[in-house]
Motif scaffolding. Structure first.
Motif, PDB file in Angstrom:
ATOM      1  N   PHE A 323       0.837  -1.195   0.000  1.00  0.00           N
ATOM      2  CA  PHE A 323       0.000   0.000   0.000  1.00  0.00           C
ATOM      3  C   PHE A 323       0.877   1.252   0.000  1.00  0.00           C
ATOM      4  CE2 PHE A 323      -2.140  -3.391   2.355  1.00  0.00           C
ATOM      5  CZ  PHE A 323      -3.350  -3.492   1.672  1.00  0.00           C
ATOM      6  N   ASP A 324       0.385   2.317  -0.638  1.00  0.00           N
ATOM      7  CA  ASP A 324       1.104   3.583  -0.641  1.00  0.00           C
ATOM      8  C   ASP A 324       1.253   4.159   0.763  1.00  0.00           C
ATOM      9  OD1 ASP A 324       1.426   3.495  -3.354  1.00  0.00           O
ATOM     10  OD2 ASP A 324      -0.294   4.790  -3.797  1.00  0.00           O
ATOM     11  N   ASP A 325       0.300   3.813   1.630  1.00  0.00           N
ATOM     12  CA  ASP A 325       0.340   4.337   3.000  1.00  0.00           C
ATOM     13  C   ASP A 325       0.695   3.246   4.013  1.00  0.00           C
ATOM     14  OD1 ASP A 325      -2.034   2.955   2.615  1.00  0.00           O
ATOM     15  OD2 ASP A 325      -3.242   4.298   3.871  1.00  0.00           O
ATOM     16  N   ALA A 326       1.510   2.283   3.599  1.00  0.00           N
ATOM     17  CA  ALA A 326       1.896   1.194   4.500  1.00  0.00           C
ATOM     18  C   ALA A 326       2.632   1.726   5.728  1.00  0.00           C
ATOM     19  CB  ALA A 326       2.774   0.189   3.764  1.00  0.00           C
ATOM     20  N   VAL A 327       2.274   1.182   6.895  1.00  0.00           N
ATOM     21  CA  VAL A 327       2.937   1.566   8.144  1.00  0.00           C
ATOM     22  C   VAL A 327       3.598   0.378   8.833  1.00  0.00           C
ATOM     23  CG1 VAL A 327       1.424   3.547   8.561  1.00  0.00           C
ATOM     24  CG2 VAL A 327       0.807   1.302   9.477  1.00  0.00           C
ATOM     25  N   ALA A 328       3.241  -0.842   8.431  1.00  0.00           N
ATOM     26  CA  ALA A 328       3.776  -2.034   9.087  1.00  0.00           C
ATOM     27  C   ALA A 328       3.823  -3.167   8.078  1.00  0.00           C
ATOM     28  CB  ALA A 328       2.908  -2.422  10.283  1.00  0.00           C
ATOM     29  N   ARG A 329       4.676  -4.148   8.363  1.00  0.00           N
ATOM     30  CA  ARG A 329       4.766  -5.337   7.529  1.00  0.00           C
ATOM     31  C   ARG A 329       5.140  -6.526   8.404  1.00  0.00           C
ATOM     32  NH1 ARG A 329      10.747  -4.661   4.590  1.00  0.00           N
ATOM     33  NH2 ARG A 329      11.772  -3.886   6.461  1.00  0.00           N
ATOM     34  N   THR A 330       4.825  -7.707   7.922  1.00  0.00           N
ATOM     35  CA  THR A 330       5.158  -8.933   8.637  1.00  0.00           C
ATOM     36  C   THR A 330       5.053 -10.099   7.673  1.00  0.00           C
ATOM     37  OG1 THR A 330       4.694 -10.261  10.617  1.00  0.00           O
ATOM     38  CG2 THR A 330       2.797  -9.393   9.417  1.00  0.00           C
ATOM     39  N   TRP A 345      -3.854 -22.325  10.741  1.00  0.00           N
ATOM     40  CA  TRP A 345      -2.436 -21.967  10.682  1.00  0.00           C
ATOM     41  C   TRP A 345      -2.001 -22.077   9.229  1.00  0.00           C
ATOM     42  CZ3 TRP A 345       1.118 -19.752  13.636  1.00  0.00           C
ATOM     43  CH2 TRP A 345       2.475 -19.979  13.435  1.00  0.00           C
ATOM     44  N   GLU A 346      -1.909 -20.927   8.536  1.00  0.00           N
ATOM     45  CA  GLU A 346      -1.555 -20.889   7.117  1.00  0.00           C
ATOM     46  C   GLU A 346      -0.268 -20.107   6.943  1.00  0.00           C
ATOM     47  OE1 GLU A 346      -3.171 -18.654   3.141  1.00  0.00           O
ATOM     48  OE2 GLU A 346      -4.690 -19.654   4.376  1.00  0.00           O
ATOM     49  N   THR A 347       0.819 -20.805   6.653  1.00  0.00           N
ATOM     50  CA  THR A 347       2.124 -20.159   6.524  1.00  0.00           C
ATOM     51  C   THR A 347       2.357 -19.673   5.097  1.00  0.00           C
ATOM     52  OG1 THR A 347       3.185 -22.279   6.076  1.00  0.00           O
ATOM     53  CG2 THR A 347       3.101 -21.556   8.374  1.00  0.00           C
ATOM     54  N   PHE A 348       3.393 -18.844   4.953  1.00  0.00           N
ATOM     55  CA  PHE A 348       3.727 -18.256   3.657  1.00  0.00           C
ATOM     56  C   PHE A 348       5.161 -18.624   3.268  1.00  0.00           C
ATOM     57  CE2 PHE A 348       0.621 -15.365   5.677  1.00  0.00           C
ATOM     58  CZ  PHE A 348      -0.419 -15.533   4.768  1.00  0.00           C
ATOM     59  N   GLY A 349       5.490 -18.375   2.007  1.00  0.00           N
ATOM     60  CA  GLY A 349       6.786 -18.745   1.460  1.00  0.00           C
ATOM     61  C   GLY A 349       7.928 -17.881   1.941  1.00  0.00           C
ATOM     62  N   PRO A 350       9.160 -18.227   1.510  1.00  0.00           N
ATOM     63  CA  PRO A 350      10.368 -17.554   2.004  1.00  0.00           C
ATOM     64  C   PRO A 350      10.402 -16.047   1.755  1.00  0.00           C
ATOM     65  CG  PRO A 350      10.927 -19.573   0.846  1.00  0.00           C
ATOM     66  CD  PRO A 350       9.472 -19.356   0.611  1.00  0.00           C
ATOM     67  N   ASP A 351       9.892 -15.605   0.619  1.00  0.00           N
ATOM     68  CA  ASP A 351       9.997 -14.186   0.274  1.00  0.00           C
ATOM     69  C   ASP A 351       8.741 -13.384   0.608  1.00  0.00           C
ATOM     70  OD1 ASP A 351      12.555 -14.608  -0.813  1.00  0.00           O
ATOM     71  OD2 ASP A 351      11.669 -15.315  -2.689  1.00  0.00           O
ATOM     72  N   HIS A 352       7.768 -14.023   1.229  1.00  0.00           N
ATOM     73  CA  HIS A 352       6.485 -13.349   1.450  1.00  0.00           C
ATOM     74  C   HIS A 352       6.579 -12.275   2.534  1.00  0.00           C
ATOM     75  CE1 HIS A 352       2.097 -12.918   1.825  1.00  0.00           C
ATOM     76  NE2 HIS A 352       2.349 -12.766   3.109  1.00  0.00           N
ATOM     77  N   VAL A 353       5.939 -11.142   2.264  1.00  0.00           N
ATOM     78  CA  VAL A 353       5.725 -10.086   3.251  1.00  0.00           C
ATOM     79  C   VAL A 353       4.347  -9.493   2.975  1.00  0.00           C
ATOM     80  CG1 VAL A 353       6.474  -7.826   4.115  1.00  0.00           C
ATOM     81  CG2 VAL A 353       8.184  -9.508   3.440  1.00  0.00           C
ATOM     82  N   HIS A 354       3.569  -9.233   4.008  1.00  0.00           N
ATOM     83  CA  HIS A 354       2.317  -8.501   3.813  1.00  0.00           C
ATOM     84  C   HIS A 354       2.283  -7.269   4.717  1.00  0.00           C
ATOM     85  CE1 HIS A 354       1.405 -11.781   6.749  1.00  0.00           C
ATOM     86  NE2 HIS A 354       0.686 -10.887   7.368  1.00  0.00           N
ATOM     87  N   TYR A 355       1.441  -6.309   4.351  1.00  0.00           N
ATOM     88  CA  TYR A 355       1.513  -4.950   4.888  1.00  0.00           C
ATOM     89  C   TYR A 355       0.196  -4.524   5.534  1.00  0.00           C
ATOM     90  CZ  TYR A 355       5.662  -4.713   1.911  1.00  0.00           C
ATOM     91  OH  TYR A 355       6.883  -4.952   1.323  1.00  0.00           O
ATOM     92  N   VAL A 356       0.305  -3.512   6.380  1.00  0.00           N
ATOM     93  CA  VAL A 356      -0.854  -2.866   6.999  1.00  0.00           C
ATOM     94  C   VAL A 356      -0.868  -1.410   6.560  1.00  0.00           C
ATOM     95  CG1 VAL A 356      -2.020  -2.252   9.153  1.00  0.00           C
ATOM     96  CG2 VAL A 356      -0.678  -4.372   9.015  1.00  0.00           C
TER      97      VAL A 356
END
Length: 430
Positions: A323-330, A345-356
């Motif tokens: 997001f253009d206004d991202a403040v956090a990621r994990t 419990w749904e895990t993500f891949g090695p390069d995954h990052v998601h934002y808030v």
């Protein structure tokens, strides 16, 4: 003639009519002193703001200290790189507690950090005092003064009398969106309970014989019914070299009704005791001498949160939408505890990052309020992936900077997003 033991005299007093209220003025009032609120207060103070930090508990640190979670989650990305995704207060915590031997990094699909809750609690207290942040503890929110699109003040009940805090900016880091709720702003609640957990610290353990995570989960699943355990899986986080572990093996309802919440707390301790009996019997070499060192305050995951300008969705989490206004990621998994016996419990891949995005921290009906942590807006699954401590601290920092950029008379909806991105680069960019 014997001397008097003391010259101290005692007076008889009665409460005067219209007892005095304690009035505080600040630049920023932060409600909630967990990881999100502490981050917001620290960041605001670093920006030169006069901060009042209020919490309903009689101690600082919120759930990260007093619910005995004992594990920082969501600060790092997934293996094999394990990038640090959130900085701010974690840089200081990791440096200081690392030097004193009070934290330990654990590698699996991601990296978590075990910590000593006593040492962390003192770190928080010292940092708050060093920055001159005024603190009001044991304070329950009783009302909010709101005029149009602005909150002017919040009132609290304490054992020392009522307290009123007036400020041009507010951060709701209460965990239950208490400030937004009392201000009459729209909030969201799940259609069924999302379970919390009763954490305990066990001592006198034999680490050489500790069960592996899969072995423990398998044994719990197979024997839970026989021992009256509600949750059919669970985790024991050992702290290397100390013979202690934090247990996360219960599921406790998290109601917003005061009587039901108190009852749930007592039920959680009963569940925890049954877990200890189970571990002693099933793994006697590791847990045969186990003793409960402490019971945490009830841990709550998702109860009530704001209705934001934007509701973070599971699709956006899975896609890693930037997001253009991202403040956090994990990179933390979807971790939804909406079933008594287990959880998603749904895990993500090695390069995954998601934002808030900042928009998920803002109420569309208020110009000087920013939510943080568990109060941010997302659907139930999306929120379950961003309500852990890494992104919660980043949201607290984001809320502080949004209010600072808005200024005392401006709106958090109209700030310069390029300036925000520059300020928060360490928490949203590599």
């Amino acid at each position: 003639m014997p001397h008097a033991l003391t010259e101290l005299k005692v007076r008889t007093v009665t409460r005067p009519a219209g007892a005095a209220r304690h009035d505080l003025d600040a630049d920023v009032c932060v409600v909630g002193a967990g990881v999100a609120g502490v981050s917001a207060a620290v960041e605001s103070a670093r920006l030169g703001r006069d901060v009042v930090l209020v919490d309903s508990l009689p101690v600082l640190g919120g759930q990260m200290v007093n619910s005995l979670i004992g594990l920082f989650c969501g600060v790092y990305g997934n293996g094999p790189d394990y990038r640090q995704l959130t900085h701010g207060i974690f840089d200081g915590i990791f440096a200081d507690l690392g030097a004193s031997g009070d934290l330990h990094h654990n590698r699996s699909h991601t990296m978590t950090v075990s910590y000593d809750e006593v040492a962390l609690g003192r770190w928080v207290e010292r940092r708050i005092r060093e920055l001159g942040i005024r603190v009001v503890l044991g304070a329950s929110l009783t009302g909010v003064e709101r005029e149009g699109r602005r909150i002017n003040a919040a009132s609290f009940a304490t054992r020392y009398g009522p307290v009123r805090v007036a400020a041009p900016g507010f951060v709701d880091a209460s965990g239950d969106a208490a400030l937004a709720w009392e201000a009459g702003l729209p909030c969201r609640v799940p259609e069924r309970t999302i379970y919390g957990s009763q954490q305990i610290v066990l001592e006198h353990l034999d680490e050489e014989h500790k069960p592996g995570r899969e072995e423990l989960a398998e044994r719990v699943h197979g024997q839970a019914a026989d021992w009256g355990l509600i949750r059919r899986d669970g985790l024991a986080f050992f702290f290397p070299g100390r013979g202690t572990a934090v247990l996360n093996m219960t599921h406790v309802p998290a109601p917003l009704d005061p009587v039901e919440a108190s009852s749930a707390q007592l039920d959680g301790r009963e569940q925890a005791d049954r877990v200890v009996e189970f571990l002693r019997a099933e793994f006697p070499k590791a847990f045969g001498r186990a003793k409960v060192r402490s019971y945490g305050f009830p841990g709550r995951r998702q109860t009530r949160w704001i209705k934001g300008v934007h509701q973070l969705s599971l699709d956006e989490v899975r896609a890693g939408t930037r997001f253009d206004d991202a403040v956090a990621r994990t990179a933390w998994p979807v971790e939804l505890h909406d079933r008594a016996d287990g959880y998603v419990w749904e895990t993500f891949g090695p390069d995954h990052v998601h934002y808030v995005p900042l928009r998920s921290l803002l109420s569309p009906d208020c110009d000087n309020l920013a939510a943080a942590g568990r109060c941010a807006d997302g659907d139930a699954a999306a929120l379950s992936s961003v309500r852990v401590m890494g992104p919660c601290a980043a949201m607290g920092a984001g809320a502080a900077h949004a209010l600072d950029l808005a200024g005392p008379d401006g709106s958090v909806h109209a700030i310069d997003l390029s300036a925000l991105r520059t300020r928060l680069a360490a928490n949203v960019d590599d």
